[in-house]
Scaffold this motif. Structure first.
Motif, PDB file in Angstrom:
ATOM      1  N   ALA A   1       0.824  -1.211   0.000  1.00 38.51           N
ATOM      2  CA  ALA A   1       0.000   0.000   0.000  1.00 38.51           C
ATOM      3  C   ALA A   1       0.855   1.257   0.000  1.00 38.51           C
ATOM      4  O   ALA A   1       0.581   2.206  -0.748  1.00 38.51           O
ATOM      5  CB  ALA A   1      -0.936  -0.006   1.211  1.00 38.51           C
TER       6      ALA A   1
ATOM      7  N   ALA B   1     -10.737   2.491  12.225  1.00 40.41           N
ATOM      8  CA  ALA B   1     -10.381   2.797  10.833  1.00 40.41           C
ATOM      9  C   ALA B   1      -9.229   1.929  10.339  1.00 40.41           C
ATOM     10  O   ALA B   1      -9.193   1.532   9.167  1.00 40.41           O
ATOM     11  CB  ALA B   1     -10.031   4.277  10.703  1.00 40.41           C
ATOM     12  N   GLY B   2      -8.279   1.642  11.230  1.00 40.37           N
ATOM     13  CA  GLY B   2      -7.140   0.818  10.838  1.00 40.37           C
ATOM     14  C   GLY B   2      -7.548  -0.586  10.456  1.00 40.37           C
ATOM     15  O   GLY B   2      -7.065  -1.147   9.470  1.00 40.37           O
TER      16      GLY B   2
ATOM     17  N   LYS C   1     -10.522  -1.475   9.388  1.00 40.47           N
ATOM     18  CA  LYS C   1     -11.284  -1.388   8.135  1.00 40.47           C
ATOM     19  C   LYS C   1     -10.347  -1.316   6.929  1.00 40.47           C
ATOM     20  O   LYS C   1     -10.574  -1.986   5.909  1.00 40.47           O
ATOM     21  CB  LYS C   1     -12.197  -0.165   8.166  1.00 40.47           C
ATOM     22  CG  LYS C   1     -13.410  -0.297   9.065  1.00 40.47           C
ATOM     23  CD  LYS C   1     -14.300   0.934   8.934  1.00 40.47           C
ATOM     24  CE  LYS C   1     -15.565   0.804   9.751  1.00 40.47           C
ATOM     25  NZ  LYS C   1     -16.428   1.997   9.613  1.00 40.47           N
ATOM     26  N   GLU C   2      -9.318  -0.492   7.033  1.00 37.21           N
ATOM     27  CA  GLU C   2      -8.374  -0.363   5.917  1.00 37.21           C
ATOM     28  C   GLU C   2      -7.661  -1.687   5.668  1.00 37.21           C
ATOM     29  O   GLU C   2      -7.478  -2.097   4.509  1.00 37.21           O
ATOM     30  CB  GLU C   2      -7.365   0.742   6.214  1.00 37.21           C
ATOM     31  CG  GLU C   2      -6.383   0.979   5.064  1.00 37.21           C
ATOM     32  CD  GLU C   2      -5.442   2.132   5.337  1.00 37.21           C
ATOM     33  OE1 GLU C   2      -4.561   2.370   4.496  1.00 37.21           O
ATOM     34  OE2 GLU C   2      -5.575   2.784   6.392  1.00 37.21           O
ATOM     35  N   TYR C   3      -7.243  -2.344   6.740  1.00 36.19           N
ATOM     36  CA  TYR C   3      -6.597  -3.661   6.612  1.00 36.19           C
ATOM     37  C   TYR C   3      -7.503  -4.643   5.876  1.00 36.19           C
ATOM     38  O   TYR C   3      -7.073  -5.349   4.957  1.00 36.19           O
ATOM     39  CB  TYR C   3      -6.232  -4.187   8.003  1.00 36.19           C
ATOM     40  CG  TYR C   3      -6.252  -5.690   8.132  1.00 36.19           C
ATOM     41  CD1 TYR C   3      -5.218  -6.476   7.622  1.00 36.19           C
ATOM     42  CD2 TYR C   3      -7.337  -6.342   8.758  1.00 36.19           C
ATOM     43  CE1 TYR C   3      -5.253  -7.860   7.730  1.00 36.19           C
ATOM     44  CE2 TYR C   3      -7.368  -7.708   8.871  1.00 36.19           C
ATOM     45  CZ  TYR C   3      -6.328  -8.474   8.356  1.00 36.19           C
ATOM     46  OH  TYR C   3      -6.373  -9.839   8.455  1.00 36.19           O
TER      47      TYR C   3
ATOM     48  N   GLN D   1      -9.979  -4.061   3.814  1.00 37.59           N
ATOM     49  CA  GLN D   1     -10.130  -3.678   2.411  1.00 37.59           C
ATOM     50  C   GLN D   1      -8.926  -4.125   1.586  1.00 37.59           C
ATOM     51  O   GLN D   1      -9.082  -4.665   0.489  1.00 37.59           O
ATOM     52  CB  GLN D   1     -10.317  -2.163   2.308  1.00 37.59           C
ATOM     53  CG  GLN D   1     -11.644  -1.661   2.845  1.00 37.59           C
ATOM     54  CD  GLN D   1     -11.699  -0.148   2.973  1.00 37.59           C
ATOM     55  OE1 GLN D   1     -10.713   0.546   2.705  1.00 37.59           O
ATOM     56  NE2 GLN D   1     -12.852   0.370   3.388  1.00 37.59           N
ATOM     57  N   LEU D   2      -7.744  -3.904   2.127  1.00 40.00           N
ATOM     58  CA  LEU D   2      -6.522  -4.319   1.434  1.00 40.00           C
ATOM     59  C   LEU D   2      -6.463  -5.840   1.303  1.00 40.00           C
ATOM     60  O   LEU D   2      -6.089  -6.374   0.258  1.00 40.00           O
ATOM     61  CB  LEU D   2      -5.290  -3.807   2.186  1.00 40.00           C
ATOM     62  CG  LEU D   2      -5.079  -2.291   2.211  1.00 40.00           C
ATOM     63  CD1 LEU D   2      -3.973  -1.931   3.188  1.00 40.00           C
ATOM     64  CD2 LEU D   2      -4.755  -1.768   0.810  1.00 40.00           C
TER      65      LEU D   2
ATOM     66  N   SER E   1      -4.115   1.039  15.022  1.00 37.67           N
ATOM     67  CA  SER E   1      -5.340   0.241  15.107  1.00 37.67           C
ATOM     68  C   SER E   1      -5.780   0.001  16.551  1.00 37.67           C
ATOM     69  O   SER E   1      -5.973  -1.130  16.983  1.00 37.67           O
ATOM     70  CB  SER E   1      -5.133  -1.096  14.377  1.00 37.67           C
ATOM     71  OG  SER E   1      -4.934  -0.876  13.001  1.00 37.67           O
TER      72      SER E   1
END
Length: 381
Positions: free
Chosen positions: A66, A293-294, A296-298, A300-301, A351
């Motif tokens: 990322a 948020a951390g 969620k981003e993880y 998604q990736l 996170s």
């Protein structure tokens, strides 16, 4: 901008230090160019114990990929070189040398194992290359690489204390431990014993289990015969599930509790409906959180890269985020000494997890959370 070369040490200095074949490695470029930062990794990537490590490293790759997709750090992309050491100390040391010499690693990331890490203590100190975010490293091995290693996950002493405290709080006092038959496993068994001793208890049994899975049946029978109410497991890969099945086949009725190296999803595939009795102490927050948020981003990736979402890959991701932030804070003028200084002064929140390397310990987190595993391999807080 001219390409920079940083000299870690002279060949003659390395020879004096007794490294012999490492001398060329210490004299080599240290893995930082105008366009790239090279990180080295050595760990077990083969056999049953290699399966979870691959998942951990896949999670780390999500974070590195990322940041690279966004142009890297100050224009430099991160490249991770990973070598298999089969959890053998002598092979691990050879891998560290190869990573420094042939691959010119600037720093090390996510390396695995207690005996392997302890064996590399002198090499790490002499090279000056920091080690960040290692996995399954005993508390004593962490101490041996003090000044070189920075560990994110909580200590195994803290895990042992949390598990014993949880069990005794719910009235369970007859507790056995099953552990990997290696130096790190033996130390964890001792830590569990010390946590029990503090409460005036002692282990009903302490059963060593071979990492190749050859002793699973015998270990299961020994646990069944112990008549313990609960078993604390320090068993990686599929070994924990196989030992659970062997214990039940031998007439055991114990509850099983895993330390964080026990992969709940793998275990669920092996033991099916009986998984619902398994609880595991986790050292990173809940990967399926809808408010962080951390996390969620993880996810998604991970979904885009088709990486399994779970505690193993999330730990790799969190560790990589710590590595990335340390490199970012160090800045464009990147040297090993400056990276060490950054790490030793670093406090951050990743996170919903507090990381602090500013104290006397080289372990950054104290986070522990107990979760249950369902028969489908899902985790419930």
């Amino acid at each position: 901008m001219h390409r920079r070369h940083f000299i870690a040490a002279s060949a003659s200095a390395a020879a004096v230090a007794g490294f012999g074949p490492l001398s060329s490695a210490l004299a080599a470029e240290n893995g930082v160019t105008d366009t790239e930062i090279v990180l080295g990794h050595t760990g077990i990537l083969s056999g049953p114990l290699g399966v979870p490590i691959k998942v951990v490293m896949a999670g780390a790759g999500l974070a590195f990929d990322a940041v690279n997709a966004q142009g890297g750090l100050a224009g430099r992309k991160i490249r991770l070189v990973s070598l298999d050491d089969e959890l053998k100390p002598e092979k691990a040391v050879a891998n560290y040398e190869q990573l420094l010499g042939e691959h010119r690693a600037f720093a090390f990331f996510g390396c695995v194992g207690s005996g392997t890490t302890a064996a590399a203590a002198k090499l790490l100190s002499q090279s000056g290359a920091p080690l960040v975010g290692a996995y399954a490293v005993s508390d004593s091995a962490r101490e041996k690489v003090g000044g070189s290693g920075y560990f994110v996950r909580a200590t195994f002493a803290r895990e042992a204390q949390a598990l014993v405290q949880h069990l005794t709080t719910i009235g369970v006092t007859r507790i056995a431990v099953a552990y990997l038959d290696n130096p790190g496993g033996a130390e964890v068994a001792q830590l569990v014993g010390e946590a029990l001793t503090a409460l005036k208890l002692k282990p009903e049994a302490a059963v060593a289990v071979k990492g190749d899975g050859s002793a699973n049946e015998a270990a299961g029978k020994a646990l069944a015969d112990s008549k313990a109410q609960a078993v604390i497991m320090y068993l990686g890969g599929a070994i924990g599930g196989e030992v659970m099945k062997a214990a039940w086949a031998a007439g055991g009725r114990q509850m099983f509790y895993g330390m964080s190296i026990v992969p709940g999803d793998v275990t669920a595939r092996l033991v099916g409906d009986k998984t619902s009795g398994l609880a595991i102490s986790q050292i990173v927050p809940y990967p399926w959180s809808e408010v962080d948020a951390g996390a969620k981003e993880y996810r998604q990736l991970a979904e885009r890269a088709k990486v399994d979402i779970g505690y193993l890959s999330y730990e790799g991701y969190v560790n990589a985020m710590v590595m990335i932030e340390a490199l970012r804070r160090t800045g464009r003028d990147l040297t090993r000494a400056k990276l060490h200084a950054t790490l030793k002064a670093m406090k951050l929140r990743v996170s919903n997890m507090e990381i602090d390397f500013t104290g006397a310990s080289n372990t950054g987190s104290r986070f522990i959370e107990m979760v249950r595993v369902t028969k489908e391999g899902r985790f419930l807080r």
